[in-house]
Scaffold this active site. Structure first.
Site, PDB file in Angstrom:
ATOM      1  N   SER A 153      38.240 -31.620 -10.162  1.00 34.16           N
ATOM      2  CA  SER A 153      38.592 -30.363  -9.503  1.00 34.16           C
ATOM      3  C   SER A 153      39.032 -30.661  -8.075  1.00 34.16           C
ATOM      4  O   SER A 153      38.720 -31.731  -7.535  1.00 34.16           O
ATOM      5  CB  SER A 153      37.337 -29.478  -9.490  1.00 34.16           C
ATOM      6  OG  SER A 153      37.423 -28.485  -8.503  1.00 34.16           O
ATOM      7  N   TYR A 166      28.864 -27.294  -7.569  1.00 32.96           N
ATOM      8  CA  TYR A 166      30.059 -27.578  -8.354  1.00 32.96           C
ATOM      9  C   TYR A 166      30.840 -28.723  -7.705  1.00 32.96           C
ATOM     10  O   TYR A 166      31.235 -29.685  -8.357  1.00 32.96           O
ATOM     11  CB  TYR A 166      30.908 -26.298  -8.422  1.00 32.96           C
ATOM     12  CG  TYR A 166      32.162 -26.414  -9.256  1.00 32.96           C
ATOM     13  CD1 TYR A 166      32.101 -26.572 -10.633  1.00 32.96           C
ATOM     14  CD2 TYR A 166      33.429 -26.336  -8.659  1.00 32.96           C
ATOM     15  CE1 TYR A 166      33.256 -26.657 -11.396  1.00 32.96           C
ATOM     16  CE2 TYR A 166      34.585 -26.411  -9.410  1.00 32.96           C
ATOM     17  CZ  TYR A 166      34.499 -26.568 -10.781  1.00 32.96           C
ATOM     18  OH  TYR A 166      35.650 -26.653 -11.532  1.00 32.96           O
TER      19      TYR A 166
HETATM   20  P1  NAD Z   1      35.684 -21.976 -19.531  1.00 28.76           P
HETATM   21  O1  NAD Z   1      34.400 -21.379 -19.071  1.00 28.76           O
HETATM   22  O2  NAD Z   1      36.737 -21.087 -20.054  1.00 28.76           O
HETATM   23  O3  NAD Z   1      35.362 -23.099 -20.626  1.00 28.76           O
HETATM   24  C1  NAD Z   1      34.245 -23.935 -20.573  1.00 28.76           C
HETATM   25  C2  NAD Z   1      33.653 -23.993 -21.980  1.00 28.76           C
HETATM   26  O4  NAD Z   1      32.542 -24.900 -21.961  1.00 28.76           O
HETATM   27  C3  NAD Z   1      33.127 -22.634 -22.486  1.00 28.76           C
HETATM   28  O5  NAD Z   1      33.726 -22.322 -23.732  1.00 28.76           O
HETATM   29  C4  NAD Z   1      31.613 -22.861 -22.614  1.00 28.76           C
HETATM   30  O6  NAD Z   1      31.028 -22.174 -23.726  1.00 28.76           O
HETATM   31  C5  NAD Z   1      31.549 -24.378 -22.822  1.00 28.76           C
HETATM   32  N1  NAD Z   1      30.228 -24.896 -22.458  1.00 28.76           N
HETATM   33  C6  NAD Z   1      29.477 -24.556 -21.375  1.00 28.76           C
HETATM   34  N2  NAD Z   1      28.302 -25.200 -21.408  1.00 28.76           N
HETATM   35  C7  NAD Z   1      28.315 -25.974 -22.527  1.00 28.76           C
HETATM   36  C8  NAD Z   1      27.367 -26.849 -23.126  1.00 28.76           C
HETATM   37  N3  NAD Z   1      26.172 -27.071 -22.550  1.00 28.76           N
HETATM   38  N4  NAD Z   1      27.687 -27.452 -24.281  1.00 28.76           N
HETATM   39  C9  NAD Z   1      28.893 -27.224 -24.877  1.00 28.76           C
HETATM   40  N5  NAD Z   1      29.827 -26.402 -24.368  1.00 28.76           N
HETATM   41  C10 NAD Z   1      29.536 -25.772 -23.203  1.00 28.76           C
HETATM   42  O7  NAD Z   1      36.230 -22.868 -18.304  1.00 28.76           O
HETATM   43  P2  NAD Z   1      37.667 -23.489 -18.040  1.00 28.76           P
HETATM   44  O8  NAD Z   1      38.300 -22.723 -16.933  1.00 28.76           O
HETATM   45  O9  NAD Z   1      38.396 -23.694 -19.329  1.00 28.76           O
HETATM   46  O10 NAD Z   1      37.253 -24.912 -17.438  1.00 28.76           O
HETATM   47  C11 NAD Z   1      37.217 -26.102 -18.198  1.00 28.76           C
HETATM   48  C12 NAD Z   1      36.946 -27.283 -17.257  1.00 28.76           C
HETATM   49  O11 NAD Z   1      37.973 -27.332 -16.262  1.00 28.76           O
HETATM   50  C13 NAD Z   1      35.619 -27.159 -16.490  1.00 28.76           C
HETATM   51  O12 NAD Z   1      35.079 -28.456 -16.305  1.00 28.76           O
HETATM   52  C14 NAD Z   1      36.047 -26.614 -15.152  1.00 28.76           C
HETATM   53  O13 NAD Z   1      35.151 -26.950 -14.140  1.00 28.76           O
HETATM   54  C15 NAD Z   1      37.370 -27.330 -14.984  1.00 28.76           C
HETATM   55  N6  NAD Z   1      38.263 -26.702 -14.022  1.00 28.76           N
HETATM   56  C16 NAD Z   1      38.722 -25.434 -14.191  1.00 28.76           C
HETATM   57  C17 NAD Z   1      39.580 -24.899 -13.233  1.00 28.76           C
HETATM   58  C18 NAD Z   1      40.113 -23.510 -13.360  1.00 28.76           C
HETATM   59  O14 NAD Z   1      40.758 -23.055 -12.399  1.00 28.76           O
HETATM   60  N7  NAD Z   1      39.910 -22.807 -14.486  1.00 28.76           N
HETATM   61  C19 NAD Z   1      39.964 -25.657 -12.118  1.00 28.76           C
HETATM   62  C20 NAD Z   1      39.466 -26.954 -11.985  1.00 28.76           C
HETATM   63  C21 NAD Z   1      38.632 -27.462 -12.940  1.00 28.76           C
END
Ligand code: NAD
Length: 272
Positions: A153, A166
């Site tokens: 991130s 985070y």
């Molecule tokens: P999201 O919440 O839509 O998806 C995350 C998924 O992980 C969810 O479906 C959740 O049920 C699952 N999850 C959570 N805990 C879990 C566990 N213990 N075991 C199994 N599954 C589990 O989030 P996203 O926006 O798709 O983000 C995905 C990744 O990208 C994350 O690591 C997030 O930090 C990173 N990220 C996102 C952004 C953004 O802007 N959306 C930016 C930078 C990084």
């Protein structure tokens, strides 16, 4: 015909958090490129919904419920996957994210932070990347060829206010990426690679409330982000797919231990 150098055809690719916003978008793209996708997420119901939707793109998709923080649960799923596919080519560690309790509100300071919430968010992002990398990485190294991609991130390398746990845990994901890339290349050869992508700002489930007001307007935090992004917009989830495919394919065969920003220039810009 697909360019062979960038091919992911027939590769068995696991995506943790595969029912989430970014994971399911990656799954859809990789299916359209001929990969076999296994999505892993917490709740069977959400997995079933995601699999039904992904089947519109390709039938080569399956989903299993597991908890990335529970080694037994990961090992059980690994057995099911190996029974069905007989190998694992790649793992994308997309389970992770911020948590409401671990966010410092506008009127609070670091002294209000609850350490239990800091631990929870750290555990999800760091242990939730390390444990699947160990459990599925073993199957990948047994092939002598394959890939792990972690999700970092913008918060990993520069201080972004309010999300301390985070940030700290994503910084740990960066060094774990470099560490594991080194471990695998030294001990298992030059065809087992580990990299990370660092998405800039994408509107997702975890940050929507921080960025968009109920009436749809940007919050002042969202306006600050746009001001500091030379491309002057948020990213779209499908803009991660080109880099993901490149990292999974032979086109990146000499690339390991990197963290690649996909951020509209945010990390390059001083703000001036
Ligand atoms: P999201 O919440 O839509 O998806 C995350 C998924 O992980 C969810 O479906 C959740 O049920 C699952 N999850 C959570 N805990 C879990 C566990 N213990 N075991 C199994 N599954 C589990 O989030 P996203 O926006 O798709 O983000 C995905 C990744 O990208 C994350 O690591 C997030 O930090 C990173 N990220 C996102 C952004 C953004 O802007 N959306 C930016 C930078 C990084």
């Amino acid at each position: 015909m697909a360019n062979r150098l960038f091919s992911v055809e027939e590769k068995v690719i696991l995506i943790t958090g595969g029912a989430g916003v970014l994971g399911s978008s990656m799954a859809k793209h990789l299916l359209s490129e001929g990969a076999k996708i296994v999505i892993l997420d917490l709740q069977q119901e959400r997995i079933d919904e995601a699999v039904t939707d992904l089947k519109k793109t390709s039938s080569q998709v399956a989903g299993y419920a597991c908890n990335v923080l529970d080694k037994n649960s990961l090992e059980e799923v690994r057995e099911k996957i190996l029974n069905k596919y007989h190998r694992i080519d790649a793992l994308i560690n997309a389970a992770g994210g911020n948590m409401e309790g671990a966010t410092i509100s506008e009127t609070q300071t670091i002294f209000d932070l609850k350490i239990e919430d800091f631990r929870k968010v750290s555990e999800l992002n760091l242990d939730g990347t390390v444990l699947p990398s160990i459990v599925f990485g073993e199957a990948i190294t047994n092939n002598g060829k394959g890939n792990i991609i972690n999700i970092s991130s913008m918060t990993a390398t520069r201080a972004i206010t309010r999300v301390v746990g985070y940030s700290a845990s994503k910084a740990a994901v960066d060094i774990f990426t470099k560490w594991l890339a080194t471990e695998f290349a030294l001990k298992f050869g030059d065809e087992v690679r580990v990299n990370a992508i660092a998405p800039g700002f994408f509107i997702g489930n975890q940050n929507r409330a921080l960025l968009i007001r109920e009436n749809g307007d940007y919050t002042s935090r969202a306006e600050t982000i746009i001001r500091n992004t030379p491309m002057k917009r948020f990213g779209n989830a499908d803009e991660l797919n080109g880099t993901i495919q490149w990292l999974l394919s032979d086109a990146s065969s000499f690339v390991t231990g990197t963290v690649i920003p996909i951020d509209g220039g945010f990390s390059a810009f001083s703000g001036v």
